[in-house]
Design an enzyme around this catalytic site. Structure first.
Site, PDB file in Angstrom:
ATOM      1  N   CYS A 105     -35.439  26.665  35.966  1.00 44.61           N
ATOM      2  CA  CYS A 105     -36.368  26.737  37.092  1.00 44.61           C
ATOM      3  C   CYS A 105     -37.488  27.735  36.803  1.00 44.61           C
ATOM      4  O   CYS A 105     -37.296  28.713  36.084  1.00 44.61           O
ATOM      5  CB  CYS A 105     -35.619  27.145  38.362  1.00 44.61           C
ATOM      6  SG  CYS A 105     -34.458  25.894  38.954  1.00 44.61           S
ATOM      7  N   CYS A 125     -25.489  28.541  34.893  1.00 42.88           N
ATOM      8  CA  CYS A 125     -25.990  28.227  36.228  1.00 42.88           C
ATOM      9  C   CYS A 125     -24.953  27.590  37.133  1.00 42.88           C
ATOM     10  O   CYS A 125     -25.204  27.363  38.305  1.00 42.88           O
ATOM     11  CB  CYS A 125     -27.205  27.312  36.133  1.00 42.88           C
ATOM     12  SG  CYS A 125     -26.845  25.743  35.343  1.00 42.88           S
ATOM     13  N   CYS A 154     -28.098  30.385  44.734  1.00 45.23           N
ATOM     14  CA  CYS A 154     -29.199  29.430  44.639  1.00 45.23           C
ATOM     15  C   CYS A 154     -28.816  28.248  43.755  1.00 45.23           C
ATOM     16  O   CYS A 154     -29.051  27.085  44.104  1.00 45.23           O
ATOM     17  CB  CYS A 154     -30.443  30.127  44.091  1.00 45.23           C
ATOM     18  SG  CYS A 154     -31.943  29.114  44.158  1.00 45.23           S
ATOM     19  N   CYS A 155     -28.221  28.518  42.620  1.00 48.19           N
ATOM     20  CA  CYS A 155     -27.805  27.441  41.718  1.00 48.19           C
ATOM     21  C   CYS A 155     -26.737  26.554  42.358  1.00 48.19           C
ATOM     22  O   CYS A 155     -26.688  25.347  42.093  1.00 48.19           O
ATOM     23  CB  CYS A 155     -27.276  28.018  40.405  1.00 48.19           C
ATOM     24  SG  CYS A 155     -28.572  28.635  39.300  1.00 48.19           S
TER      25      CYS A 155
END
Length: 245
Positions: free
Chosen positions: A204, A232, A117-118
């Site tokens: 986030c 991240c 996702c990062c």
């Protein structure tokens, strides 16, 4: 390139005990319009406050992952307006984000780790933001994450981004959280209102939570993962450096 790395290592040693303002002044004077400040947290606004006293039109950018807290989005405009800077916002990679969500859903990071996702929401836009720069400035501190940031220098050739020439400055490397907040209070520097709600390190919304008394600030980030993995991807070189030591 090896010559530049050697030069930066020598400068890092020369400036290792200098205050952040001196490090910033060197960075801004050397790179001018080819340097930019990465803005997301309290440390970064301290750097913006310091830098605009040296170079009022300093470049500042931030990343919009599409998953930030509403308070963070409001904070962007507070900083933009107060310092009168054209804050550049770089958005997540649309195609890769859509592909990831279609394949794994909105919260696959709880199961598979935050790396995928990062990569599409943070690393890709960061790479784009740095592609036209010769150097960048971050708010990293050694005490933020003893597992991954304990050895960061005040300046370095970026080990993760660029073509081996990108210079990375960490002017607050030797500062503590207390020093950051002392500066904020003494200079009326704005901060994200989430800090008043128990949040210390803010990322986030799905991956950030308030910390309990006595917990380290990074305990509120990716709390389901090992402490040694709590980067991240923006500072992935911190992890790689430790792996190869």
């Amino acid at each position: 390139m090896p010559e530049q790395k050697t030069e930066i290592e020598k400068l890092a040693n020369e400036y290792k005990d200098r205050n952040p303002q001196e490090i910033l002044e060197y960075a801004l004077n050397r790179f001018g319009n080819d340097i930019t400040i990465a803005f997301s947290g309290a440390e970064d606004v301290v750097l913006i406050d310091m830098a605009t006293r040296i170079m009022p039109d300093v470049s500042v950018f931030s990343l919009d992952t599409g998953r930030l807290h509403p308070e963070t989005y409001r904070f962007f405009d507070v900083v933009r307006d107060l310092y009168d800077i054209p804050l550049e916002i770089f958005f997540a990679n649309r195609e890769k984000t859509e592909e990831l969500v279609l394949k794994k859903g909105m919260f696959s990071f709880y199961r598979d780790g935050h790396g995928e996702c990062c990569a599409v929401r943070k690393v890709d836009p960061l790479r784009r933001s740095l592609s036209t720069r010769a150097a960048w400035i971050t708010g990293q501190r050694k005490d933020q994450s003893p597992n991954t940031r304990a050895d960061i220098p005040v300046m370095e050739v970026d080990p993760a981004f660029g073509d081996g020439k990108l210079v990375k400055f960490n002017p607050l490397a030797n500062w503590s959280s207390k020093q950051v907040w002392d500066y904020i209070r003494e200079n009326d520097v704005p901060y994200n209102e989430l800090h008043n709600k128990g949040y210390v390190s803010i990322g986030c919304e799905p991956c950030t939570r308030p910390v309990l008394p006595g917990q380290h600030e990074r305990e509120g980030r990716w709390w389901w993962e090992e402490a040694t993995k709590k980067e991240c991807g923006l500072h992935l070189g911190n992890i790689k450096a430790r792996v190869w030591e």
